[in-house]
Scaffold this active site. Structure first.
Site, PDB file in Angstrom:
ATOM      1  N   ARG A   1      18.888  41.455  35.916  1.00 53.48           N
ATOM      2  CA  ARG A   1      19.881  40.708  36.704  1.00 53.48           C
ATOM      3  C   ARG A   1      19.463  39.250  36.863  1.00 53.48           C
ATOM      4  O   ARG A   1      19.219  38.782  37.968  1.00 53.48           O
ATOM      5  CB  ARG A   1      20.057  41.388  38.059  1.00 53.48           C
ATOM      6  CG  ARG A   1      21.209  40.813  38.886  1.00 53.48           C
ATOM      7  CD  ARG A   1      21.421  41.572  40.182  1.00 53.48           C
ATOM      8  NE  ARG A   1      22.325  40.850  41.068  1.00 53.48           N
ATOM      9  CZ  ARG A   1      21.952  39.869  41.907  1.00 53.48           C
ATOM     10  NH1 ARG A   1      20.676  39.505  41.987  1.00 53.48           N
ATOM     11  NH2 ARG A   1      22.838  39.261  42.667  1.00 53.48           N
TER      12      ARG A   1
ATOM     13  N   LEU B   1      45.863  28.361  39.528  1.00 50.53           N
ATOM     14  CA  LEU B   1      45.855  28.866  38.159  1.00 50.53           C
ATOM     15  C   LEU B   1      47.100  28.323  37.447  1.00 50.53           C
ATOM     16  O   LEU B   1      48.191  28.380  38.016  1.00 50.53           O
ATOM     17  CB  LEU B   1      45.916  30.401  38.170  1.00 50.53           C
ATOM     18  CG  LEU B   1      45.837  31.022  36.787  1.00 50.53           C
ATOM     19  CD1 LEU B   1      44.391  31.034  36.294  1.00 50.53           C
ATOM     20  CD2 LEU B   1      46.388  32.432  36.783  1.00 50.53           C
TER      21      LEU B   1
ATOM     22  N   ARG C   1      45.463  30.471  27.358  1.00 52.25           N
ATOM     23  CA  ARG C   1      44.766  30.317  28.648  1.00 52.25           C
ATOM     24  C   ARG C   1      43.437  31.074  28.630  1.00 52.25           C
ATOM     25  O   ARG C   1      42.453  30.615  29.217  1.00 52.25           O
ATOM     26  CB  ARG C   1      45.664  30.815  29.789  1.00 52.25           C
ATOM     27  CG  ARG C   1      45.078  30.520  31.161  1.00 52.25           C
ATOM     28  CD  ARG C   1      46.037  30.857  32.281  1.00 52.25           C
ATOM     29  NE  ARG C   1      46.359  32.264  32.311  1.00 52.25           N
ATOM     30  CZ  ARG C   1      47.310  32.809  33.062  1.00 52.25           C
ATOM     31  NH1 ARG C   1      48.041  32.047  33.866  1.00 52.25           N
ATOM     32  NH2 ARG C   1      47.552  34.099  33.037  1.00 52.25           N
TER      33      ARG C   1
ATOM     34  N   LYS D   1      40.729  31.628  35.007  1.00 48.81           N
ATOM     35  CA  LYS D   1      41.208  32.955  35.412  1.00 48.81           C
ATOM     36  C   LYS D   1      40.028  33.922  35.494  1.00 48.81           C
ATOM     37  O   LYS D   1      39.837  34.818  34.668  1.00 48.81           O
ATOM     38  CB  LYS D   1      42.306  33.455  34.463  1.00 48.81           C
ATOM     39  CG  LYS D   1      43.138  34.583  35.097  1.00 48.81           C
ATOM     40  CD  LYS D   1      44.445  34.761  34.365  1.00 48.81           C
ATOM     41  CE  LYS D   1      45.182  36.038  34.733  1.00 48.81           C
ATOM     42  NZ  LYS D   1      45.719  36.082  36.090  1.00 48.81           N
TER      43      LYS D   1
END
Ligand code: PLP
Length: 285
Positions: free
Chosen positions: A101, A205, A52, A148
């Site tokens: 950033r 999920l 996963r 995830k």
């Protein structure tokens, strides 16, 4: 003994385990994580968690800084360095720290890989005997929940609401149906003995424990339907439970203060928990 963490190639005391404030995991939640259980010093269902992980990083075009084989070696070394018997290994990979950033992917920046362990006696957790209460909350998450991602603010708020209500988990609701728990997959056993859990897709999920439990149940000829269910259906069910690496199979005995069946863990939940623990021990690495 001081806890040891892993940070980008080094095993270091937790107090020295640091990453840059420019890390994209910190700035953008631009990262993926996994949690694998440890029983008797061994990793549980780890191949499934690492598969996963590979899928999740692939979906966000993030290249792992180590091979999957090496990642498992690091997990094992960390378990050993911490003398961990029962608990979990957390791992996180982010798109690393750039010089500023910028939202777009940085070039030539090495991803960050960190890991740490925590102690938990999952098998003898008191809630395994008593079951837990759940509350329901709206599902506020993004639409790629199959990844995830470390962007867990919606789950933080959901699980805080559960904690404040004295519940052990929050079930998230979308379009009148349960998606899943804040950090677990949701199951019910209907009055005609059908196990129901939501089908995989971008709404949830794909839980590794869910996958193993479905397979173990199928092997035992139990009837399974992978579909969404409502809270009303759960309240009318014979049993309800959640699954995750950090609880295995855990009975749900009430939802929003209303009892599920007798308000005690049911026999099917207890049996599936036993079967899962047997599987976990037999396949641990
Ligand atoms: N669903 C969500 C949203 C989760 O965060 C988790 C685990 O953290 C799960 C399900 C259960 O997944 P697993 O069984 O792989 O631990």
């Amino acid at each position: 003994m001081e806890q040891i963490a892993y940070v980008n190639g080094s095993f270091v005391p937790m107090a020295d385990a640091k990453v840059s404030i420019l890390d994209r995991g910190f700035l953008f939640a631009d990262g993926i994580y996994e949690v694998a259980a440890v029983l008797d010093g061994k990793l549980i269902d780890n191949a499934s968690h690492l598969a996963r992980l590979e899928r999740s990083v692939g979906e966000i075009e993030l290249a792992l800084p180590e091979t999957i084989e090496r990642i498992q070696e690091i997990q094992k070394e960390l378990v050993s360095r911490n003398n961990l018997v029962n608990g979990m290994v957390y791992l996180e990979v982010t798109r690393g720290a750039d010089t500023g950033r910028d939202f777009a992917f940085p070039k030539g920046v090495k991803p960050t890989l960190v890991m740490f362990t925590s102690v938990k006696d999952i098998i003898n957790a008191p809630s395994a005997k008593t079951g837990i209460a759940v509350i329901t909350v709206p599902d506020l998450r993004w639409t790629r929940r199959d990844i995830k991602s470390v962007a867990l603010l919606a789950q933080v708020l959901a699980k805080q609401a559960a904690a404040a209500a004295g519940a052990g988990e929050a079930w998230m609701i979308e379009d009148g149906k349960v998606t899943e728990g804040g950090s677990s997959s949701a199951f019910i056993l209907t009055q005609d003995d059908v196990l129901v859990t939501r089908q995989n897709g971008s709404e949830i999920l794909p839980g590794c424990t869910r996958k193993a439990v479905v397979k173990l149940a199928e092997e035992r000829q139990l009837r399974i339907e992978e579909r969404a269910f409502t809270v009303e259906e759960a309240l009318a069910a014979k049993e309800a439970f959640i699954t995750s690496a950090s609880v295995f199979v855990q009975a749900v005995v009430s939802i929003d203060g209303k009892k599920v069946a007798t308000g005690k863990p049911g026999p099917m939940t207890d049996r599936l928990r036993e079967i899962y623990v047997e599987f976990a021990k037999a396949t641990a690495v």
